[in-house]
Design a protein around this motif. Structure first.
Motif, PDB file in Angstrom:
ATOM      1  N   GLY A  14       0.829  -1.194   0.000  1.00  0.00           N
ATOM      2  CA  GLY A  14       0.000   0.000   0.000  1.00  0.00           C
ATOM      3  C   GLY A  14       0.867   1.248   0.000  1.00  0.00           C
ATOM      4  N   ALA A  18       0.105   6.110   4.826  1.00  0.00           N
ATOM      5  CA  ALA A  18       0.844   5.257   5.758  1.00  0.00           C
ATOM      6  C   ALA A  18       1.991   4.564   5.025  1.00  0.00           C
ATOM      7  CB  ALA A  18      -0.091   4.232   6.384  1.00  0.00           C
ATOM      8  N   SER A  42      -2.258   6.027  -7.461  1.00  0.00           N
ATOM      9  CA  SER A  42      -2.883   6.288  -6.162  1.00  0.00           C
ATOM     10  C   SER A  42      -1.849   6.550  -5.066  1.00  0.00           C
ATOM     11  CB  SER A  42      -3.781   5.118  -5.751  1.00  0.00           C
ATOM     12  OG  SER A  42      -2.985   4.028  -5.317  1.00  0.00           O
ATOM     13  N   PRO A 175     -11.677   3.447  -3.402  1.00  0.00           N
ATOM     14  CA  PRO A 175     -12.008   4.870  -3.478  1.00  0.00           C
ATOM     15  C   PRO A 175     -11.707   5.433  -4.870  1.00  0.00           C
ATOM     16  CG  PRO A 175     -10.060   4.518  -2.120  1.00  0.00           C
ATOM     17  CD  PRO A 175     -10.597   3.172  -2.447  1.00  0.00           C
ATOM     18  N   GLY A 369      -2.035   2.621   9.468  1.00  0.00           N
ATOM     19  CA  GLY A 369      -2.998   3.402   8.701  1.00  0.00           C
ATOM     20  C   GLY A 369      -4.429   2.933   8.907  1.00  0.00           C
ATOM     21  N   GLY A 376      -8.058   9.161   8.398  1.00  0.00           N
ATOM     22  CA  GLY A 376      -7.333  10.414   8.212  1.00  0.00           C
ATOM     23  C   GLY A 376      -5.936  10.189   7.688  1.00  0.00           C
TER      24      GLY A 376
HETATM   25  C1  LIG Z   1     -14.542   7.693   0.684  1.00  0.00           C
HETATM   26  C2  LIG Z   1     -13.558   8.070   1.718  1.00  0.00           C
HETATM   27  C3  LIG Z   1     -13.883   9.029   2.617  1.00  0.00           C
HETATM   28  C4  LIG Z   1     -12.992   9.385   3.594  1.00  0.00           C
HETATM   29  N1  LIG Z   1     -13.360  10.350   4.447  1.00  0.00           N
HETATM   30  C5  LIG Z   1     -12.500  10.763   5.352  1.00  0.00           C
HETATM   31  C6  LIG Z   1     -12.822  11.799   6.215  1.00  0.00           C
HETATM   32  O1  LIG Z   1     -13.897  12.340   6.135  1.00  0.00           O
HETATM   33  N2  LIG Z   1     -11.940  12.174   7.163  1.00  0.00           N
HETATM   34  C7  LIG Z   1     -10.753  11.582   7.260  1.00  0.00           C
HETATM   35  O2  LIG Z   1      -9.987  11.946   8.139  1.00  0.00           O
HETATM   36  N3  LIG Z   1     -10.411  10.592   6.472  1.00  0.00           N
HETATM   37  C8  LIG Z   1     -11.251  10.179   5.511  1.00  0.00           C
HETATM   38  N4  LIG Z   1     -10.903   9.197   4.675  1.00  0.00           N
HETATM   39  C9  LIG Z   1      -9.750   8.429   5.050  1.00  0.00           C
HETATM   40  C10 LIG Z   1      -8.438   8.791   4.515  1.00  0.00           C
HETATM   41  O3  LIG Z   1      -8.506   8.883   3.143  1.00  0.00           O
HETATM   42  C11 LIG Z   1      -7.598   7.652   4.923  1.00  0.00           C
HETATM   43  O4  LIG Z   1      -7.609   7.565   6.308  1.00  0.00           O
HETATM   44  C12 LIG Z   1      -6.178   7.698   4.540  1.00  0.00           C
HETATM   45  O5  LIG Z   1      -6.022   7.892   3.198  1.00  0.00           O
HETATM   46  C13 LIG Z   1      -5.610   6.382   4.941  1.00  0.00           C
HETATM   47  O6  LIG Z   1      -4.329   6.238   4.542  1.00  0.00           O
HETATM   48  P1  LIG Z   1      -3.716   4.813   4.336  1.00  0.00           P
HETATM   49  O7  LIG Z   1      -2.342   5.015   3.965  1.00  0.00           O
HETATM   50  O8  LIG Z   1      -3.992   3.992   5.525  1.00  0.00           O
HETATM   51  O9  LIG Z   1      -4.550   4.178   3.185  1.00  0.00           O
HETATM   52  P2  LIG Z   1      -4.901   4.700   1.734  1.00  0.00           P
HETATM   53  O10 LIG Z   1      -4.584   6.113   1.570  1.00  0.00           O
HETATM   54  O11 LIG Z   1      -6.281   4.256   1.508  1.00  0.00           O
HETATM   55  O12 LIG Z   1      -3.921   3.889   0.860  1.00  0.00           O
HETATM   56  C14 LIG Z   1      -4.022   2.517   0.696  1.00  0.00           C
HETATM   57  C15 LIG Z   1      -3.002   2.051  -0.307  1.00  0.00           C
HETATM   58  O13 LIG Z   1      -2.929   0.651  -0.260  1.00  0.00           O
HETATM   59  C16 LIG Z   1      -2.924   0.129  -1.547  1.00  0.00           C
HETATM   60  N5  LIG Z   1      -3.415  -1.218  -1.415  1.00  0.00           N
HETATM   61  C17 LIG Z   1      -4.494  -1.664  -0.758  1.00  0.00           C
HETATM   62  N6  LIG Z   1      -4.573  -3.000  -0.803  1.00  0.00           N
HETATM   63  C18 LIG Z   1      -3.516  -3.422  -1.504  1.00  0.00           C
HETATM   64  C19 LIG Z   1      -3.033  -4.685  -1.914  1.00  0.00           C
HETATM   65  N7  LIG Z   1      -3.686  -5.786  -1.587  1.00  0.00           N
HETATM   66  N8  LIG Z   1      -1.903  -4.730  -2.604  1.00  0.00           N
HETATM   67  C20 LIG Z   1      -1.218  -3.633  -2.933  1.00  0.00           C
HETATM   68  N9  LIG Z   1      -1.626  -2.393  -2.592  1.00  0.00           N
HETATM   69  C21 LIG Z   1      -2.766  -2.307  -1.895  1.00  0.00           C
HETATM   70  C22 LIG Z   1      -3.754   1.085  -2.338  1.00  0.00           C
HETATM   71  O14 LIG Z   1      -3.462   1.022  -3.705  1.00  0.00           O
HETATM   72  C23 LIG Z   1      -3.303   2.408  -1.712  1.00  0.00           C
HETATM   73  O15 LIG Z   1      -2.118   2.826  -2.341  1.00  0.00           O
HETATM   74  C24 LIG Z   1     -11.764   8.777   3.684  1.00  0.00           C
HETATM   75  C25 LIG Z   1     -11.430   7.796   2.766  1.00  0.00           C
HETATM   76  C26 LIG Z   1     -12.327   7.447   1.785  1.00  0.00           C
HETATM   77  C27 LIG Z   1     -11.940   6.404   0.823  1.00  0.00           C
END
Ligand SMILES: Cc1cc2nc3c(=O)[nH]c(=O)nc-3n(C[C@H](O)[C@H](O)[C@H](O)COP(=O)(O)OP(=O)(O)OC[C@H]3O[C@@H](n4cnc5c(N)ncnc54)[C@H](O)[C@@H]3O)c2cc1C
Ligand SMILES: Nc1nc2c(ncn2[C@@H]2O[C@H](COP(=O)(O)OP(=O)(O)OP(=O)(O)O)[C@@H](O)[C@H]2O)c(=O)[nH]1
Ligand SMILES: [Mg+2]
Lengths: 633, 459
Positions: A14, A18, A42, A175, A369, A376
């Motif tokens: 991912g 995070a 992404s 998303p 994350g 967030g």
């Molecule tokens: C519709 C929506 C609404 C949101 N609303 C809010 C809000 O109102 N307030 C707020 O604070 N936050 C909100 N968020 C949350 C915020 O976007 C996330 O908390 C934040 O982006 C999380 O970061 P992350 O790095 O954990 O995951 P993400 O940014 O989601 O990144 C995940 C990554 O993992 C990768 N991935 C996933 N599974 C695999 C796999 N099996 N193999 C390889 N790659 C993979 C994806 O390609 C991506 O690159 C929202 C998110 C969405 C989708």
């Protein structure tokens, strides 16, 4: 068909907020790192609002920066508006928030990642983790490649079994129209990692040329921008404004008339959504006395017409969404570019993680994350950084970095989720921190640079600069406490002009600054020998003098807190065997395996009575140990 | 070694305060309680403790198994685990023969293999066995310490949670204030009502009043628990020791007609209508050359500062001396009861005894009842207008309430010196933490929950 894809030290699954931090940290510390993402477009994508920071969250970004993470620098480079929030209140709750150019933010992060030594970025979807003897050994992807690794960090965000909901239209999806990750969940569960279902939502993106800003209230950024990163000196940009408008009874009426078409009310949505991100229908239904709700128009970037409509997230069917948006002043003719939707996804139970963010079930496997149940970008980035550091320290055979609740919001965040568990997506708030006055956004570097340097993310040059700043602060404070202002008529005249009272006898400048109405810069008139200092040094000097009494009080509380944190609990303590512990408490303790009495006392369902029992048990264990010791002699 | 917390041995002790009223209970708790109690117990109809029902009260005698000597007439009940005070097997021996046989029985129980319980050990076991929560445990400790039935009644009330109810009210207000403050801090851009210091101030003042009320009651609670310290003062030979003896109805203090007999202070506990008094008989106060006596006099003066109540006595058959006048002056601002003793000597003479003097003749048993009523009256005067329906007697609780009060006062000062909201919040939070120290409830998510319940926030 599988084939060997090569050997890595650490694989990060991912590349969201995070994953980006995690991968950069592990590579920068020196480990060969592979970063996988379902889609290269992404990387560091913001699926929700186009902004970084805010109350509590801004603190997290500064802490990430102090530890040597990337988020602060990235937003500094790509912001299009910035505001310091809460300036009417005290320094502890000042919070930075910037509007980002989403695409610019993503591209810059991607570029940094691509150019990072030891780091390889690939578009691949992980389908399985490979575990041998309880240890992670590799990751398999859809194409059949198997990458070997010694540690892995899962940062899969909202993608696991992602399901999109727009009214009664529902389908599997990630998303922003991206693909979900449909396979990894099963592999996690097979390896003893239980999952739960959470939900979140986002409003529509609308076309700016269909908005009438003249009916809205303009919201501009600060004149003087304070950067997020301690390494950014200043930011000079032409800022882009946001706009404020309100819903009205007509909006609410449309919602009321169509509420039975909302899956939230028909029970079709099972995931648990956050209370602090209520959809517009939830707000209207829960607070029906409220005559209007505020709506902010936030641009998604400089080179796009897309506008994020903050305050209007919704699960209602698209036709209802359009109708209710059009009731809002300035949005009468609005056209949607992307509809509002909710997303359901799999996440883990964070209580199954150690404070290092390593899984208790699989050695060498870390989580960070939104997969951990948080929400967030900043919360994700903070965990990613900690997981990246700790995966690296794990490979080095060193103790993990555990930031405690008195050292940073990052510590509060991680301790909260692994100790208290969560039943809704977790968002940082300053109210979650007990030692808020110590955990200011202005002193994140003083609190955490040391750790960043120790693990190898802060280079010597930055560290030396930091030490010099620390010294300057110390010297200036002691100097100010020695410069005495005489109680003569001229001086009293000056004091009166500040709205302050006269002095009867000599007072140090330090003592004057302690008066709420007197500012450091004003006292320059009494202080001919004042050295020229960087504004960030002055800021520390002023805050530390002005709030000295309260800071001391919190430091005393921290001392108490540390006492309990330092009463360690052996990891092998057999809780169910402890007579007098209530069954509920014993079960919770057994699951969470707190490291200390302090942590144990924060577990919900563990009462002070249980803690007394636990203390007695530990004491008895200790005594019996002593007895054994004397027996042997 | 794992079983360390299992309470493997059997303990015994007198469960009600020794020397109190007639009936005393000896409690035996632990795995051998029943067997042990049975060794001493003889029932006229041959009933056996091993076979009686749990909670059945059986009549019988305690007999020394070694000498077969009869010790006392008793009522015995056994209470089987987990339905007993400690949740262990418990035997309770109710005896009414007073202190001496009670002591003997306890000795026998211990001779048969029980260990003498440490103070509070029953409660500790009850606590460790999950029978009590923190407030309850502390209230029970108070029961153990309670010297009179009145205290007992209040401790029971505390057990039943009347105090908790009172504290919960304070708790709710504090959480409410904090949630208002915190929502202002964490959601600065929402159109929620801006919190004003005036609002916080008025809320806190109201809270402070409530806390002060409880602390006033706490004063009484403390008095109830520890006894009202009452000093009998007066010149030598006026009848002070005689009064103490009469009140106690046994000869404790040395009574002679030689002035200055009592050379040191004597303390006795006394119970008037359920209220405990700690009565102190003093050496008569007057100028003296006798060294031993002089030390006693100094002590009496020092003692004045530690008493809640003074009984000043003079001999009505004598002229008021200069020393007495001086003393009366000294006592002016204290709670004092004035006794004119030896009225029998002046009977028939035309001597007027003005208010507030209580005429008394210890020789003829006159005036004692009036004094007893007056003592009770003085206790309630100004402390509690009506009997409060709750009482706070635990010193730790009182301290925590004092901390709550101080923290709230700090909050008011913080606001007065124009410090920002998040600093006021530190003080208010400290108040809540102190309060929660009494109830043992963790702070956790309450405030955040309250925020989401009361305010429409979030995007
Ligand atoms: C519709 C929506 C609404 C949101 N609303 C809010 C809000 O109102 N307030 C707020 O604070 N936050 C909100 N968020 C949350 C915020 O976007 C996330 O908390 C934040 O982006 C999380 O970061 P992350 O790095 O954990 O995951 P993400 O940014 O989601 O990144 C995940 C990554 O993992 C990768 N991935 C996933 N599974 C695999 C796999 N099996 N193999 C390889 N790659 C993979 C994806 O390609 C991506 O690159 C929202 C998110 C969405 C989708
Ligand atoms: N006639 C008469 N004699 C009394 C009365 N009360 C006490 N006495 C006698 O007065 C004498 C002194 O009594 P105490 O009780 O020893 O007096 P005290 O005040 O304790 O004296 P010191 O200890 O010497 O200060 C004794 O002989 C008592 O019997 C009373 O009401 N009438
Ligand atoms: Mg005497």
């Amino acid at each position: 068909m599988t084939y060997p894809g090569g050997d890595y030290d650490i694989i990060v699954i991912g590349a969201g907020h995070a994953g980006s931090e995690a991968a950069l940290a592990s590579a920068r510390i020196g480990f060969k790192t592979l970063l996988l993402t379902i889609n290269l477009d992404s990387v560091a994508m913001m699926p929700c609002n186009p902004s970084i920071g805010g109350t509590g969250k801004g603190h997290l970004v500064r802490e990430i920066d102090a530890l040597g993470g990337e988020m602060g620098k990235n937003i500094d480079a790509t912001m299009i508006q910035c505001k310091m929030l809460n300036t009417a209140k005290g320094p502890a709750v000042h919070s930075l928030r910037a509007q980002a150019d989403k695409k610019a933010y993503q591209f810059r992060m991607k570029e940094v990642i691509e150019n990072q030594e030891n780091l390889l970025l690939k578009q691949q979807e992980a389908t399985e983790i490979i575990v041998e003897d309880g240890k992670i050994t590799g990751v398999m992807v859809t194409t059949g490649a198997v990458y070997n690794c010694k540690a892995a960090i899962i940062c899969s965000g909202t993608y696991l079994k992602g399901r999109i909901i727009i009214g009664n239209v529902q389908y599997d999806g990630g998303p922003n129209g991206l693909f979900p990750a449909m396979y990894l969940s099963e592999s996690l569960e097979k390896n003893g990692i239980e999952l739960q279902r959470f939900k979140t939502g986002t409003p529509a993106r609308v076309d700016a040329k269909t908005l009438d800003y003249s009916k809205m209230i303009i919201q501009e950024g600060d004149d003087q921008i304070v950067p997020f990163s301690f390494e950014t000196d200043s930011i000079e940009i032409d800022q882009v404004p946001c706009y404020l408008t309100y819903t009205n009874p007509q909006t609410h009426q449309i919602i009321n008339a169509n509420i039975e078409r909302s899956p939230l009310y028909t029970g079709e949505v099972v995931g648990i959504g956050p209370r602090y991100c209520p959809s517009i229908e939830t707000k209207v239904m829960r607070f029906h006395d409220k005559e209007r709700h505020q709506i902010f128009m936030e641009p998604e970037g400089l080179n796009t017409n897309e506008i994020y409509v903050q305050g209007m997230s919704s699960c209602l069917p698209e036709d209802v969404q359009i109708a209710l948006y059009r009731t809002v002043p300035g949005m009468e003719n609005v056209e949607f570019m992307r509809s509002a939707y909710a997303i359901e996804y799999d996440c883990i139970h964070p209580t199954r993680l150690k404070a290092s963010l390593e899984s208790k079930a699989v050695t060498g496997l870390f989580f960070a994350g939104q997969i951990n149940g948080t929400s967030g970008y900043e919360e994700a980035g903070a965990q990613g950084l900690v997981a990246g550091i700790n995966a690296a320290l794990y490979l080095r055979g060193e103790q993990p970095v555990i930031i405690d609740r008195s050292e940073g919001y990052i510590g509060v965040l991680i301790d909260d989720i692994i100790t208290k568990g969560i039943d809704e997506p977790y968002r940082m708030m300053t109210s979650r921190a007990e030692y808020r006055l110590l955990l200011r956004q202005d002193n994140a570097d003083l609190r955490l640079t040391e750790i960043g340097h120790r693990v190898g993310l802060i280079n010597d040059q930055r560290y030396q600069k930091f030490l010099a700043k620390k010294e300057q602060i110390k010297q200036e404070i002691s100097r100010l406490n020695q410069v005495i202002v005489k109680p003569n008529p001229e001086n009293n005249e000056v004091l009166k002009s500040f709205g302050s009272s006269e002095i009867q006898h000599g007072l140090s400048i330090g003592e004057l600054i302690r008066r709420p109405e007197v500012k450091y810069h004003q006292t320059a008139v009494f202080d001919p020998e004042r050295p020229v200092l960087h504004w960030s040094v002055v800021e520390q000097v002023e805050v530390q003098i002005k709030y000295e009494g309260y800071i001391k009080k919190q430091l005393q509380q921290v001392e108490q807190f540390k006492k309990l944190e330092h009463k360690l609990i052996p990891i092998d303590l057999d809780y169910p065997q402890i007579g007098g512990l209530r069954i509920e408490a014993a079960e919770k303790l057994k699951e969470i395996k707190p490291l200390s009495i302090g942590q144990a006392s924060r577990i919900s369902g563990v009462s002070p009575a249980d803690i007394s029992v636990l203390l007695i048990a530990l004491e008895q264990r200790r005594r019996s140990g002593d007895l054994k010791g004397t027996d042997n002699e | 070694m794992e079983a360390l917390l299992q309470n493997e041995d059997t303990i015994a002790a007198v469960a009600t305060g020794m020397g109190g009223a007639g009936i005393g209970i000896i409690r035996i708790s632990g795995p051998d309680a029943v067997e042990l109690g049975n060794k001493l117990f003889v029932n006229p109809r041959g009933k056996n403790l091993l076979t009686t029902n749990s909670h059945e009260l059986v009549y019988g005698r305690i007999v020394d198994p070694a000498t077969k000597k009869d010790i006392d007439e008793v009522l015995v009940s056994k209470m089987l685990t987990p339905h007993s005070y400690t949740a262990e097997d418990v035997v309770e021996i109710n005896c009414h023969g007073g202190i001496v046989p009670m002591r003997k029985i306890l000795k026998l129980v211990i001779a048969c293999g029980a260990r003498l319980a440490e103070p509070g050990e029953f409660t500790k076991r009850a606590f460790l066995n999950g029978r009590l929560d923190l407030t309850q445990a502390e209230a029970v400790i108070d029961i153990i310490n309670a010297k009179t039935e009145k205290s007992l009644e209040y401790s029971v009330a505390q057990l039943e949670g009347r105090l908790s109810h009172k504290l919960e009210e304070l708790d709710n207000i504090l959480v409410e204030i904090l949630s208002h403050m915190e929502v202002n801090i964490d959601y600065p851009e929402y159109d929620i009502e801006e919190i004003s210091y005036d609002f916080v101030n008025s809320q806190i003042l109201e809270l402070l009043n409530k806390i002060k009320d409880i602390l006033t009651v706490a004063e009484t609670g403390k008095i109830y628990r520890e006894g009202i310290t009452t000093a009998i003062l007066g010149e030598p030979n006026v009848g002070k020791s005689s009064l103490l003896n009469t009140l106690l109805m046994e000869n404790k203090a040395i009574v002679t007609d030689i002035p200055g007999t009592t050379r040191d202070t004597i303390e006795e506990y006394l119970n008037i209508e359920g209220i405990p008094f700690k009565i102190i008989d003093t050496a008569g106060i007057r100028e003296t050359d006798n060294l031993v006596e002089k030390i006693g006099v100094e002590k009496s003066k020092a003692l004045l500062n530690q008493t809640n109540l003074v009984i000043f006595m003079r001999d009505i058959s004598k002229e008021m001396s200069a020393g007495e006048k001086e003393l009366i002056e000294l006592l002016k601002n204290r709670k004092t009861i004035y006794i004119a003793n030896k009225t029998d000597v002046i009977s028939g003479m035309d001597v007027e005894i003005p208010e507030p003097w209580i005429p008394m003749s210890l020789l003829e048993d006159q005036g004692i009842e009036t004094l007893r009523q007056k003592m009770i009256e003085m206790v309630f005067e100004g402390t509690v207008s009506q009997e409060a329906d709750y009482l706070i007697t635990n010193t730790r609780h009182i301290q925590l309430l004092e901390t709550t009060k101080t923290s709230l006062e700090n909050a008011i000062n913080t606001m007065a010196s124009q410090m920002p909201l998040e600093l006021v919040s530190i003080d208010v939070m400290e108040a809540l933490e102190a309060l929660r120290g009494i109830t043992g409830k963790a702070i956790g998510m309450d405030i955040i929950d309250q925020i989401f319940k009361n305010f429409c926030i979030g995007k």
